[in-house]
Design a protein around this motif. Structure first.
Motif, PDB file in Angstrom:
ATOM      1  N   LEU A 106       0.825  -1.208   0.000  1.00  0.00           N
ATOM      2  CA  LEU A 106       0.000   0.000   0.000  1.00  0.00           C
ATOM      3  C   LEU A 106       0.859   1.257   0.000  1.00  0.00           C
ATOM      4  CD1 LEU A 106      -2.792  -1.012   2.543  1.00  0.00           C
ATOM      5  CD2 LEU A 106      -3.074  -0.615   0.090  1.00  0.00           C
ATOM      6  N   TRP A 107       1.957   1.227   0.745  1.00  0.00           N
ATOM      7  CA  TRP A 107       2.861   2.388   0.768  1.00  0.00           C
ATOM      8  C   TRP A 107       3.448   2.636  -0.621  1.00  0.00           C
ATOM      9  CZ3 TRP A 107       4.480   6.057   4.274  1.00  0.00           C
ATOM     10  CH2 TRP A 107       5.604   6.785   3.922  1.00  0.00           C
ATOM     11  N   ASP A 108       3.910   1.593  -1.260  1.00  0.00           N
ATOM     12  CA  ASP A 108       4.523   1.750  -2.579  1.00  0.00           C
ATOM     13  C   ASP A 108       3.517   2.230  -3.615  1.00  0.00           C
ATOM     14  OD1 ASP A 108       6.911   0.896  -1.512  1.00  0.00           O
ATOM     15  OD2 ASP A 108       6.609  -1.199  -2.085  1.00  0.00           O
ATOM     16  N   GLU A 109       2.266   1.778  -3.529  1.00  0.00           N
ATOM     17  CA  GLU A 109       1.279   2.100  -4.548  1.00  0.00           C
ATOM     18  C   GLU A 109       0.589   3.437  -4.315  1.00  0.00           C
ATOM     19  OE1 GLU A 109      -1.409  -1.151  -4.617  1.00  0.00           O
ATOM     20  OE2 GLU A 109       0.045  -2.588  -5.429  1.00  0.00           O
ATOM     21  N   LEU A 110       0.413   3.836  -3.061  1.00  0.00           N
ATOM     22  CA  LEU A 110      -0.354   5.043  -2.758  1.00  0.00           C
ATOM     23  C   LEU A 110       0.536   6.227  -2.379  1.00  0.00           C
ATOM     24  CD1 LEU A 110      -3.294   3.429  -0.762  1.00  0.00           C
ATOM     25  CD2 LEU A 110      -3.250   4.119  -3.158  1.00  0.00           C
ATOM     26  N   MET A 111       1.544   5.995  -1.549  1.00  0.00           N
ATOM     27  CA  MET A 111       2.430   7.096  -1.158  1.00  0.00           C
ATOM     28  C   MET A 111       3.479   7.382  -2.224  1.00  0.00           C
ATOM     29  SD  MET A 111       1.069   8.038   1.531  1.00  0.00           S
ATOM     30  CE  MET A 111      -0.153   7.405   2.659  1.00  0.00           C
ATOM     31  N   LYS A 112       3.906   6.347  -2.922  1.00  0.00           N
ATOM     32  CA  LYS A 112       4.820   6.488  -4.065  1.00  0.00           C
ATOM     33  C   LYS A 112       6.118   7.196  -3.696  1.00  0.00           C
ATOM     34  CE  LYS A 112       0.952   6.554  -7.310  1.00  0.00           C
ATOM     35  NZ  LYS A 112       0.237   7.283  -8.387  1.00  0.00           N
ATOM     36  N   ASP A 146      -9.506   6.215  -4.486  1.00  0.00           N
ATOM     37  CA  ASP A 146      -9.135   4.808  -4.379  1.00  0.00           C
ATOM     38  C   ASP A 146     -10.069   4.129  -3.397  1.00  0.00           C
ATOM     39  OD1 ASP A 146      -7.637   2.325  -3.520  1.00  0.00           O
ATOM     40  OD2 ASP A 146      -6.175   3.131  -4.954  1.00  0.00           O
ATOM     41  N   ARG A 147     -10.609   2.978  -3.786  1.00  0.00           N
ATOM     42  CA  ARG A 147     -11.577   2.289  -2.918  1.00  0.00           C
ATOM     43  C   ARG A 147     -10.943   1.827  -1.611  1.00  0.00           C
ATOM     44  NH1 ARG A 147     -11.014  -3.005  -2.409  1.00  0.00           N
ATOM     45  NH2 ARG A 147      -9.615  -4.141  -3.807  1.00  0.00           N
ATOM     46  N   ARG A 148      -9.639   1.634  -1.619  1.00  0.00           N
ATOM     47  CA  ARG A 148      -8.962   1.197  -0.396  1.00  0.00           C
ATOM     48  C   ARG A 148      -8.862   2.300   0.646  1.00  0.00           C
ATOM     49  NH1 ARG A 148      -3.745  -1.006  -3.487  1.00  0.00           N
ATOM     50  NH2 ARG A 148      -4.195   0.945  -4.587  1.00  0.00           N
ATOM     51  N   LEU A 149      -9.084   3.550   0.241  1.00  0.00           N
ATOM     52  CA  LEU A 149      -8.995   4.686   1.154  1.00  0.00           C
ATOM     53  C   LEU A 149     -10.363   5.250   1.524  1.00  0.00           C
ATOM     54  CD1 LEU A 149      -6.067   6.647  -0.547  1.00  0.00           C
ATOM     55  CD2 LEU A 149      -5.911   4.906   1.222  1.00  0.00           C
ATOM     56  N   CYS A 150     -11.378   4.879   0.796  1.00  0.00           N
ATOM     57  CA  CYS A 150     -12.693   5.502   0.963  1.00  0.00           C
ATOM     58  C   CYS A 150     -13.650   4.538   1.641  1.00  0.00           C
ATOM     59  CB  CYS A 150     -13.238   5.925  -0.405  1.00  0.00           C
ATOM     60  SG  CYS A 150     -14.841   6.743  -0.327  1.00  0.00           S
ATOM     61  N   ASP A 151     -14.242   4.991   2.713  1.00  0.00           N
ATOM     62  CA  ASP A 151     -15.289   4.230   3.400  1.00  0.00           C
ATOM     63  C   ASP A 151     -16.111   5.230   4.211  1.00  0.00           C
ATOM     64  OD1 ASP A 151     -16.850   2.516   5.112  1.00  0.00           O
ATOM     65  OD2 ASP A 151     -15.437   0.912   4.654  1.00  0.00           O
TER      66      ASP A 151
END
Length: 814
Positions: A106-112, A146-151
């Motif tokens: 998740l860090w590599d894909e979202l924080m970049k 991103d669906r992984r961040l939204c709820d």
């Protein structure tokens, strides 16, 4: 038999969920597949479809998912969003599952961003959630993207706040207003218990509303929270009011802003009560009814500054003799009532039975716009060169409120009145000359100048233990404020002042540290001081610090340029006070770690030896860019270390010319108490390498206590490396386990031969071998083979370095 039955029940439940959601999921996947121009793609696996459906309905199925068997749960974890992934962490650990790889992805894909190579990440979940909190607070990440961040069931700030250990506030205090807003009250309460470090970077000019929000934020996080470290970085033109606000709040003082809401955590007793004169007197010491020299100096500087601003003239004004009455007139003209004194209100920390003095009526004075100006327009009165002020940045679009000069000026005056409280009345007719007072208070010659009154701990809130100021120029008024607070900041354990342009303010700093050391509860144990210039030579400055703080454990001091008697802010400075550069012997101290970075020029060895003789508990010594008049002086220092510093374990020399001190180096390598020695860029093998290398190896073979040897940047070369291999021969008693040969012009063939010799002797030579910035790229195949052989006996740390950058160095060693 209960466990297998439960396993089957949970598996059947998961299958039922899968059957109920497969048709819906497959229908959604089939529609885009038919319209694909490149042909239908492979449909997702049935288990993945079920996992996605379960992840989308975690609000209903959460308890059932937690009870799933480990193998099934392990496949579902990567499909959860960050909120449920964080909530299920404890359950996953109980089932023997780890989520670290998921958080790293998740860090590599979202924080970049790639973490620093010097950073050792122990928990990727905490690192991700902390960075996620900062991005959401600043608005630099869109959670809906991103669906992984939204709820919708979770608040991003609230859910991630408990993982925040370090918070950075930048520019125009972005995020401070949002955190103190009522909708984020629970977020701030969580931060108060989790946050340990608060950092300020690249601060710009801020308005009164932002400073009021910061005041409430610091009060919550420091006074009622767990923050123990405040760091300020890169603030070229500090705003006086904001800087003093951060300092006073960090020191434990709480002064509610004008018109600000009362603190609900301070108790009902302190709400709405005006500060009284008696409380302020008690805070600054009831036995000191008169202002000391520092307070008189501050009042004189402020009066002089306000008077010059009111006249709007740039010409020099000769010192004017003023009386108490004229001083009051000047202060009143500047918008400040001389009888009005601001004191911190009573807090919930007072003893229940403490009798409070009667409160004086609250008086307020509204300063006019003509007499109250922005603090950013005031030129600092520092003796050190100050950078040119930056252009004022416009406020970002969408922000409410405008910067009012009137509010900022009143804020600055309130803070100064708070720090430098007028604790008594002066007799009528007592006269003083502003120039004389300022001179006497600034040059440090008056011992009572910085004999600051001790602040009563019972009247203060909780304060931080670590203060760091990096590249923050300190004006005279900022230095006075800092010194006044330091003199009684007993909770302070570590202080870092890096490139602050102290100049002659260093004398006031030393006096305040001496006053702090005299406090019974003083806990200051680490001091890091570095600057471009110093009015004192570095060794005299070190002696003064050691005398002022005999209980100091760690001292790091660096001066980049030779000492110069810099021009003081006030004419007539006769130099440093005699009580600071006295010739008396240094009393025994508790130093355990001493790091010194010297400017160019030969240093007097006797002064350094006097510091070493008084530091019997010294365990680590580092000397950077040190130059001695002769090799005999260097030998004198080494002999002092051998006789007086028996506890010394680590010794480091960096950027020193030791080509003519080979006999002293051999003497050092024969010391049987040292465990680690560093010669970094010391030109060890520049002269007589064929004779010196065998002597050095022989000394090391007979030393059984030396564990680490660092030789970066000494042009060892292949021949020197092969000679060094004899240290690990069969007839050697050396116990060396760490070797650093970085930046030593080593080629792949020499490294391969070194590895073969270690294999021939058949012993585990050492634990770590560092090979940074050597010429291993000239033959990549040979270098890989050499490193493969070396890894059989030690841990090798290397890099991919372009040796063509060092062509000039190569030519010089041919």
């Amino acid at each position: 038999m209960a466990a297998p039955e439960a396993w089957r029940a949970r598996s059947c439940w998961f299958c039922e969920v899968a059957a109920a959601t497969t048709m819906e999921a497959t229908s959604r996947e089939a529609a885009p597949a038919k319209s694909s121009a490149s042909g239908p793609s492979a449909p997702p696996a049935l288990f993945e479809l079920c996992g996605r459906a379960v992840s989308a309905h975690m609000g209903v199925l959460e308890s059932g998912v937690w009870a799933l068997p480990g193998p099934i749960l392990q496949s579902i974890l990567p499909l959860l969003n960050i909120y449920y992934l964080e909530r299920i962490e404890e359950t996953a650990l109980k089932k023997g599952l780890s989520t670290q790889a998921i958080w790293r992805r998740l860090w590599d894909e979202l924080m970049k961003t790639r973490p620093s190579s010097l950073e050792s990440v122990t928990c990727w979940r905490a690192k991700f959630m902390e960075a996620f909190f900062s991005h959401v607070l600043r608005g630099t990440i869109d959670v809906s993207s991103d669906r992984r961040l939204c709820d919708q069931r979770f608040s991003p700030l609230l859910h991630s706040s408990r993982h925040v250990r370090q918070l950075t506030i930048c520019n125009m205090l972005q995020g401070a207003t949002e955190l103190v807003a009522e909708p984020n009250r629970r977020v701030l309460e969580t931060l108060a218990s989790s946050l340990h470090t608060l950092k300020f970077r690249h601060l710009l000019f801020s308005d009164v509303a932002a400073q009021q929000s910061l005041r409430q934020l610091l009060h919550q996080l420091i006074h009622h929270g767990a923050v123990n470290q405040v760091s300020l970085y890169s603030w070229p033109v500090p705003e006086s009011a904001l800087f003093i606000l951060i300092l006073t709040m960090s020191a434990g003082f709480w002064q509610p802003g004008p018109g600000g809401p009362p603190c609900r955590l301070c108790g009902e007793a302190s709400r709405g009560r005006a500060p009284s004169r008696d409380e302020g007197s008690l805070l600054l010491g009831s036995r000191r009814p008169r202002r000391d020299a520092a307070e008189r100096c501050a009042a004189a500087l402020m009066a002089s500054r306000r008077k010059s601003e009111a006249k709007q003239t740039a010409r020099a004004v000769p010192p004017t003799r003023v009386t108490r009455r004229s001083t009051q007139e000047n202060l009143t003209a500047g918008g400040t009532d001389p009888k009005r004194e601001l004191h911190p209100p009573a807090t919930s920390h007072e003893a229940p039975g403490t009798k409070r003095p009667p409160s004086a009526p609250a008086t307020t004075s509204s300063a006019s716009a003509s007499s109250s100006t922005s603090s950013s327009k005031r030129a600092p009165a520092s003796s050190a060169p100050q950078p040119k002020p930056l252009k004022r940045f416009k406020r970002a679009a969408g922000k409410k409120g405008t910067r009012t000069h009137q509010g900022s000026g009143a804020e600055s005056e309130d803070l100064y009145d708070f720090v430098f409280i007028v604790a008594g009345e002066k007799e009528d007719g007592e006269e003083m000359e502003i120039g004389e007072v300022a001179c006497g208070a600034l040059d440090g010659s008056d011992p009572s100048c910085l004999g600051l009154p001790a602040l009563e701990a019972s009247q203060r809130f909780r304060s931080i233990s670590t203060l760091e100021l990096f590249t923050v120029p300190l004006s005279t008024e900022a230095a006075l404020t800092l010194c006044h607070l330091l003199s009684s900041w007993v909770s302070l354990e570590s202080l870092t002042l890096s490139y602050n342009g102290l100049g002659s303010n260093i004398f006031r700093l030393l006096d305040s540290l001496r006053a702090l050391s005299a406090q019974a509860g003083c806990r200051l144990r680490a001091l890091h001081l570095s600057d471009l210039f110093s009015p004192l030579p570095i060794l005299e400055l070190t002696r003064a610090i050691v005398r002022a703080l005999p209980l100091l454990r760690v001292l790091s001091i660096r001066v980049d340029h030779p000492s110069q008697r810099d021009n003081p802010a006030v004419p007539g400075n006769a130099g440093p006070p005699s009580h600071i550069i006295g010739d008396e012997e240094i009393p025994e101290n508790c130093l355990e770690q001493l790091e010194m970075g010297f400017p160019r020029g030969a240093q007097p060895a006797p002064l350094l030896c006097s510091v070493l003789k008084a530091s019997g508990s010294l365990q680590q010594l580092s000397l950077d860019s040190t130059t001695f008049a002769s090799p005999q002086d260097f030998g004198l220092v080494l002999q002092t270390l051998k006789e007086y510093n028996l506890a010394l374990k680590r010794l480091s020399f960096h950027d020193m010319n030791l080509a003519d001190c080979q006999s002293e180096v051999l003497f050092l390598l024969q010391n049987l108490t040292l465990q680690e020695i560093t010669f970094s860029f010391c030109r060890l093998f520049e002269k007589r390498p064929a004779q010196f290398l065998p002597e050095m190896v022989a000394a090391m073979k007979g030393n059984s206590t030396l564990k680490g040897l660092r030789l970066p940047g000494n042009r060892l070369g292949n021949a020197g490396l092969l000679a060094l291999a004899d240290v690990f021969s069969e007839d050697s008693s050396s116990s060396l386990c760490q070797l650093d040969i970085s930046s030593n012009c080593i080629k792949p063939d020499g490294l391969l031969e070194f590895a073969k010799r270690l294999e021939r002797w058949g012993r585990g030579a050492f634990g770590h071998l560092r090979l940074f910035q050597n010429w291993l790229d000239q033959d990549a195949v040979t270098a890989r083979e050499a490193i493969r052989r070396l890894r059989a006996t030690c841990h090798v740390v290397s890099d991919s370095w372009d040796s063509s950058q060092a062509f000039a160095d190569y030519v010089s060693t041919m």
